[in-house]
Design an enzyme around this catalytic site. Structure first.
Site, short mmCIF file in Angstrom:
data_model
loop_
_atom_site.label_atom_id
_atom_site.label_comp_id
_atom_site.label_asym_id
_atom_site.label_seq_id
_atom_site.Cartn_x
_atom_site.Cartn_y
_atom_site.Cartn_z
N LYS A 90 35.90 27.68 41.49
CA LYS A 90 36.70 28.15 40.39
C LYS A 90 36.63 29.67 40.26
O LYS A 90 37.44 30.28 39.61
CB LYS A 90 36.25 27.54 39.08
CG LYS A 90 36.28 26.05 39.02
CD LYS A 90 35.72 25.56 37.68
CE LYS A 90 35.49 24.07 37.77
NZ LYS A 90 34.78 23.59 36.59
N GLY A 91 35.62 30.25 40.87
CA GLY A 91 35.35 31.67 40.68
C GLY A 91 36.46 32.61 41.10
O GLY A 91 36.57 33.71 40.56
N ASP A 121 35.03 35.16 44.69
CA ASP A 121 34.56 36.17 43.74
C ASP A 121 33.45 37.03 44.30
O ASP A 121 33.43 38.23 44.11
CB ASP A 121 34.15 35.52 42.41
CG ASP A 121 33.19 34.35 42.57
OD1 ASP A 121 32.71 34.09 43.70
OD2 ASP A 121 32.94 33.66 41.57
N ASP A 171 27.42 36.40 48.49
CA ASP A 171 26.01 36.54 48.15
C ASP A 171 25.18 36.08 49.34
O ASP A 171 25.01 36.83 50.30
CB ASP A 171 25.71 35.73 46.88
CG ASP A 171 24.32 35.97 46.32
OD1 ASP A 171 23.51 36.67 46.95
OD2 ASP A 171 24.03 35.42 45.24
N LYS A 185 27.12 41.24 47.69
CA LYS A 185 25.70 41.40 47.35
C LYS A 185 24.90 41.27 48.63
O LYS A 185 24.31 40.23 48.92
CB LYS A 185 25.28 40.34 46.34
CG LYS A 185 23.91 40.57 45.74
CD LYS A 185 23.41 39.41 44.90
CE LYS A 185 24.17 39.19 43.63
NZ LYS A 185 23.53 38.17 42.76
N PHE A 198 21.74 38.89 38.69
CA PHE A 198 22.67 37.81 38.41
C PHE A 198 23.81 38.34 37.56
O PHE A 198 23.62 38.74 36.41
CB PHE A 198 21.98 36.64 37.71
CG PHE A 198 22.82 35.41 37.71
CD1 PHE A 198 22.98 34.67 38.86
CD2 PHE A 198 23.51 35.03 36.57
CE1 PHE A 198 23.79 33.55 38.89
CE2 PHE A 198 24.33 33.91 36.59
CZ PHE A 198 24.46 33.18 37.75
N ASP A 244 30.28 32.92 37.01
CA ASP A 244 29.78 32.16 35.87
C ASP A 244 28.28 31.93 35.92
O ASP A 244 27.63 32.12 36.94
CB ASP A 244 30.47 30.80 35.82
CG ASP A 244 29.95 29.84 36.89
OD1 ASP A 244 29.44 28.78 36.53
OD2 ASP A 244 30.06 30.16 38.09
N ARG A 254 33.06 33.17 32.66
CA ARG A 254 34.14 33.47 33.63
C ARG A 254 35.23 34.33 33.00
O ARG A 254 35.92 35.05 33.70
CB ARG A 254 34.76 32.18 34.15
CG ARG A 254 33.88 31.35 35.04
CD ARG A 254 34.70 30.18 35.63
NE ARG A 254 33.88 29.15 36.20
CZ ARG A 254 33.38 29.17 37.44
NH1 ARG A 254 33.60 30.20 38.23
NH2 ARG A 254 32.65 28.17 37.89
#
Length: 177
Positions: free
Chosen positions: A42-43, A97, A100, A128, A149, A156, A162
Protein backbone atom coordinates in the site's frame (compact mmCIF):
# COMPACT_ATOMS: atom_id res chain seq x y z
CA UNK A 1 -0.63 11.99 14.88
CA UNK A 2 1.79 14.89 14.28
CA UNK A 3 2.77 14.73 17.96
CA UNK A 4 4.18 11.23 17.35
CA UNK A 5 6.80 12.63 14.97
CA UNK A 6 10.23 13.35 16.44
CA UNK A 7 11.34 15.42 13.43
CA UNK A 8 10.39 16.05 9.83
CA UNK A 9 13.03 14.53 7.60
CA UNK A 10 11.58 15.33 4.14
CA UNK A 11 9.15 18.26 3.83
CA UNK A 12 6.20 18.53 1.42
CA UNK A 13 8.20 20.97 -0.72
CA UNK A 14 11.16 18.59 -0.86
CA UNK A 15 8.84 15.75 -1.90
CA UNK A 16 7.46 17.93 -4.71
CA UNK A 17 11.02 18.70 -5.88
CA UNK A 18 11.79 14.95 -5.89
CA UNK A 19 8.62 14.24 -7.90
CA UNK A 20 9.47 16.88 -10.50
CA UNK A 21 13.04 15.59 -10.91
CA UNK A 22 11.98 11.93 -11.11
CA UNK A 23 9.20 12.78 -13.57
CA UNK A 24 11.70 14.42 -15.92
CA UNK A 25 14.22 11.56 -15.62
CA UNK A 26 11.66 8.82 -16.25
CA UNK A 27 9.97 10.75 -19.07
CA UNK A 28 13.33 11.20 -20.78
CA UNK A 29 14.08 7.47 -20.51
CA UNK A 30 10.63 6.09 -21.42
CA UNK A 31 8.99 8.66 -23.72
CA UNK A 32 8.87 6.21 -26.64
CA UNK A 33 8.43 2.90 -24.78
CA UNK A 34 4.89 2.64 -23.26
CA UNK A 35 6.01 0.96 -20.00
CA UNK A 36 3.93 -0.90 -17.47
CA UNK A 37 4.11 0.92 -14.13
CA UNK A 38 3.59 -1.45 -11.18
CA UNK A 39 3.09 -0.02 -7.72
CA UNK A 40 3.70 -2.05 -4.59
CA UNK A 41 0.70 -1.66 -2.31
CA UNK A 42 0.00 0.00 0.00
CA UNK A 43 2.98 2.25 0.55
CA UNK A 44 3.33 3.36 -3.05
CA UNK A 45 -0.09 5.00 -3.32
CA UNK A 46 0.64 8.69 -2.54
CA UNK A 47 4.03 8.62 -4.30
CA UNK A 48 2.82 6.74 -7.37
CA UNK A 49 -0.34 8.82 -7.67
CA UNK A 50 1.63 12.06 -7.68
CA UNK A 51 4.51 10.73 -9.79
CA UNK A 52 2.46 9.43 -12.73
CA UNK A 53 1.02 12.93 -13.17
CA UNK A 54 4.58 14.06 -13.95
CA UNK A 55 5.13 11.42 -16.65
CA UNK A 56 4.54 12.66 -20.19
CA UNK A 57 4.17 9.46 -22.23
CA UNK A 58 1.69 6.60 -22.70
CA UNK A 59 1.79 4.06 -19.88
CA UNK A 60 -0.22 1.34 -18.20
CA UNK A 61 -0.77 1.07 -14.45
CA UNK A 62 -1.06 -1.99 -12.26
CA UNK A 63 -0.39 -3.03 -8.67
CA UNK A 64 1.06 -5.87 -6.66
CA UNK A 65 0.33 -6.25 -2.97
CA UNK A 66 3.52 -7.40 -1.29
CA UNK A 67 4.59 -7.17 2.32
CA UNK A 68 7.47 -8.12 4.55
CA UNK A 69 7.04 -5.93 7.64
CA UNK A 70 5.27 -6.34 10.94
CA UNK A 71 5.64 -3.28 13.15
CA UNK A 72 9.11 -1.86 12.57
CA UNK A 73 10.85 -5.14 11.70
CA UNK A 74 11.05 -7.16 8.51
CA UNK A 75 9.50 -10.60 8.91
CA UNK A 76 12.23 -12.11 6.74
CA UNK A 77 9.88 -13.34 4.03
CA UNK A 78 7.78 -11.80 1.27
CA UNK A 79 4.09 -12.32 0.82
CA UNK A 80 2.59 -11.55 -2.61
CA UNK A 81 -1.20 -11.45 -2.67
CA UNK A 82 -3.14 -12.05 -5.85
CA UNK A 83 -2.02 -12.61 -9.41
CA UNK A 84 1.15 -11.14 -10.92
CA UNK A 85 0.23 -8.80 -13.82
CA UNK A 86 0.99 -9.91 -17.38
CA UNK A 87 4.47 -8.48 -17.99
CA UNK A 88 5.61 -10.68 -20.88
CA UNK A 89 7.65 -8.57 -23.30
CA UNK A 90 6.97 -5.34 -21.38
CA UNK A 91 9.30 -2.73 -19.99
CA UNK A 92 8.33 -2.46 -16.32
CA UNK A 93 8.94 0.24 -13.73
CA UNK A 94 8.26 -0.91 -10.17
CA UNK A 95 7.33 1.92 -7.81
CA UNK A 96 7.66 1.65 -4.05
CA UNK A 97 7.89 4.04 -1.13
CA UNK A 98 11.29 2.94 0.22
CA UNK A 99 14.22 0.69 -0.57
CA UNK A 100 15.38 -0.56 2.83
CA UNK A 101 16.63 -4.15 3.23
CA UNK A 102 15.94 -4.80 -0.46
CA UNK A 103 14.16 -8.08 0.25
CA UNK A 104 10.79 -7.06 -1.22
CA UNK A 105 12.09 -5.29 -4.31
CA UNK A 106 14.63 -8.04 -5.04
CA UNK A 107 11.89 -10.68 -4.83
CA UNK A 108 9.45 -8.69 -6.97
CA UNK A 109 12.09 -7.96 -9.61
CA UNK A 110 12.97 -11.67 -9.85
CA UNK A 111 9.29 -12.66 -10.14
CA UNK A 112 8.71 -10.14 -12.94
CA UNK A 113 11.78 -11.31 -14.86
CA UNK A 114 10.62 -14.94 -14.46
CA UNK A 115 7.23 -13.90 -15.87
CA UNK A 116 8.92 -12.56 -19.02
CA UNK A 117 9.38 -8.82 -18.47
CA UNK A 118 11.62 -7.26 -21.12
CA UNK A 119 13.20 -4.99 -18.49
CA UNK A 120 12.55 -4.12 -14.86
CA UNK A 121 13.66 -0.84 -13.30
CA UNK A 122 12.99 0.30 -9.75
CA UNK A 123 11.75 3.73 -8.66
CA UNK A 124 11.59 4.60 -4.97
CA UNK A 125 10.85 7.77 -3.11
CA UNK A 126 13.41 6.97 -0.43
CA UNK A 127 16.58 4.91 -0.23
CA UNK A 128 17.94 3.66 3.10
CA UNK A 129 21.29 2.11 2.10
CA UNK A 130 22.31 1.46 5.72
CA UNK A 131 19.46 -1.05 6.00
CA UNK A 132 20.40 -3.01 2.85
CA UNK A 133 20.69 -6.79 3.16
CA UNK A 134 20.39 -7.57 -0.58
CA UNK A 135 22.55 -6.32 -3.44
CA UNK A 136 19.92 -4.21 -5.14
CA UNK A 137 19.77 -0.60 -6.28
CA UNK A 138 16.99 1.56 -7.70
CA UNK A 139 17.59 3.45 -10.92
CA UNK A 140 15.24 6.25 -9.85
CA UNK A 141 15.54 7.54 -6.28
CA UNK A 142 13.88 10.57 -4.71
CA UNK A 143 16.43 10.82 -1.93
CA UNK A 144 18.25 9.10 0.93
CA UNK A 145 17.00 8.64 4.48
CA UNK A 146 18.92 7.74 7.63
CA UNK A 147 18.70 4.36 9.29
CA UNK A 148 15.74 5.49 11.41
CA UNK A 149 12.10 4.44 11.31
CA UNK A 150 10.33 6.92 9.03
CA UNK A 151 6.63 7.33 8.34
CA UNK A 152 4.39 9.51 6.20
CA UNK A 153 3.52 9.96 2.53
CA UNK A 154 2.69 6.25 2.22
CA UNK A 155 5.12 4.86 4.79
CA UNK A 156 3.40 3.40 7.83
CA UNK A 157 3.74 1.97 11.27
CA UNK A 158 1.07 -0.72 11.74
CA UNK A 159 -1.04 0.88 8.98
CA UNK A 160 -0.97 4.37 10.53
CA UNK A 161 0.71 7.64 9.45
CA UNK A 162 0.48 6.94 5.67
CA UNK A 163 -1.55 10.14 5.25
CA UNK A 164 1.09 12.53 6.60
CA UNK A 165 2.08 14.97 3.82
CA UNK A 166 5.77 14.72 4.76
CA UNK A 167 8.30 12.09 5.83
CA UNK A 168 9.00 12.10 9.55
CA UNK A 169 10.99 10.11 12.05
CA UNK A 170 8.63 8.32 14.44
CA UNK A 171 9.26 8.84 18.14
CA UNK A 172 10.55 5.59 19.68
CA UNK A 173 7.94 5.79 22.45
CA UNK A 174 5.27 5.06 19.80
CA UNK A 175 6.69 1.67 18.78
CA UNK A 176 8.36 0.68 22.03
CA UNK A 177 5.04 0.29 23.91
Amino acid sequence: MHNDIEKIYVSENEINDMLNRLGKEITNDYKDRNPLIIGLLKGCLPFMSDLVKKLDFPLTLNYIKASSYQGIESTGFITIEGKVPDVKGRDVIVIDDILDTGRTLDSIRRVLVEHGANSVELCVLLDKPEGRKFDIHAKYVGGPVPNEFVVGYGLDYNEHYRNLPYIGVLKPRVYQK
